[in-house]
Design an enzyme around this catalytic site. Sequence first.
Site, short mmCIF file in Angstrom:
data_model
loop_
_atom_site.label_atom_id
_atom_site.label_comp_id
_atom_site.label_asym_id
_atom_site.label_seq_id
_atom_site.Cartn_x
_atom_site.Cartn_y
_atom_site.Cartn_z
N ARG A 161 90.71 60.42 -19.72
CA ARG A 161 91.96 60.54 -18.98
C ARG A 161 92.37 59.13 -18.55
O ARG A 161 91.65 58.17 -18.74
CB ARG A 161 91.86 61.51 -17.79
N GLY A 162 93.56 59.06 -17.92
CA GLY A 162 94.13 57.75 -17.63
C GLY A 162 95.11 57.42 -18.76
O GLY A 162 94.77 57.58 -19.95
N ALA A 163 96.32 56.99 -18.38
CA ALA A 163 97.40 56.88 -19.36
C ALA A 163 97.07 56.04 -20.60
O ALA A 163 97.17 56.53 -21.73
CB ALA A 163 98.66 56.37 -18.65
N ARG A 201 98.90 66.59 -23.24
CA ARG A 201 99.33 66.35 -21.85
C ARG A 201 100.74 65.77 -21.87
O ARG A 201 101.06 64.95 -22.74
CB ARG A 201 98.37 65.37 -21.13
N GLN A 220 89.28 61.86 -9.01
CA GLN A 220 89.14 60.67 -9.85
C GLN A 220 88.81 59.43 -9.02
O GLN A 220 88.16 58.49 -9.49
CB GLN A 220 90.41 60.41 -10.65
N ASP A 258 101.59 56.39 -14.84
CA ASP A 258 101.58 57.19 -16.07
C ASP A 258 102.88 57.08 -16.85
O ASP A 258 102.90 57.28 -18.07
CB ASP A 258 101.30 58.66 -15.74
#
Length: 345
Positions: free
Chosen positions: A46-48, A89, A197, A238
Amino acid sequence: MPADTVTWRDNALTIIDQTLLPTEYRKIRLARVADVWHAIKTLKIRGAPAIGVCAAFGVLVAVKEKAPNNTVDAVRAAIQAADYLATSRPTAVNLFWALSRMKRVADSCRDAQDPQAVWQALEAEAKTICDEDRQMCRAIGNHGAGLIHDGDGVLTHCNAGGLATSDYGTALAVMFRAHEIGRRFHVFADETRPLLQGARLTAWELVEAGIDATVICDNMAAQVMREGRIQLVIVGADRIAANGDTANKIGTYGVALLAKAHNIPFYVAAPSSTFDLSIESGEAIPIEQRDPAEVTHGFGRQTAPAGVGVYNPAFDVTPAELVTAFITEKGLLRPPYRKEIAAQS
Ligand code: MRU
């Protein structure tokens, strides 16, 4: 900071399963394109920027899986995989940015001699996306480090560290770099409900890097600011619209409002892959809605009564006027943002 967030070696894609941190550091192989989709959807990765890089390699995973024996099939497999991975996503634009680069390369290979040539072109592009991300993160660290002074308290929200990128992070890159050049400061990490997170990942990265860190519950930030412990806020993003409105992890908008109320500068660190000039303002940014169970059954224990309603948006939008500056790989962007953002793109 972990350099192994996404690894492509010997035609195999490996990631750190971030759902297991901080108690277990385990790498997992994503052998099928469905594994890649699922890993992104369930936040194993995860994380852009990291999901963009992972998805780019995911296209290769798909092509390998299909084992095409002609150029047409190889190109089709790549394009289909990119379209499929784009459904994992909706909010982080880096995912679509990386996948559209892969599609463009696939498209340019329609006259390639054989599927191997298609493969080589796709692999080169995915590696470039990954390397560029690494370089952008390092540059963000260099440009932002001067904002942190000795004795400062820095608040961050969610995780915008090495785990969220190819290796060095965006918001955390600024802190890693400041630490490397000898600045002495303290980081407060919001735990970041519902998936933690901040507590699980940011705190883990900071402790690993030897940076003084304190985890606070999200609802403590106002008090910690009022006590004078925070001199600046740095978060990741994001998706940033053409006017500077910024989507980031749910709760970021509240932190920005608190920073304004306490006269504390609020910085957003992000690479150019996070800017979406096709979107005029934050109103057009799609906000991911996630499973209610993340709120009612966080980490296995039921914490709300059965049958209660749940609202679980994963992101919010901070209006541009609350952002003191953007820290990008090209330098600091200050208002007026529309002009500045257009000029750096
Ligand atoms: O749902 P997540 O964990 O993918 O959300 C991540 C964030 O909101 C990060 O702050 C953002 O992607 C920036 S990462 C450099």
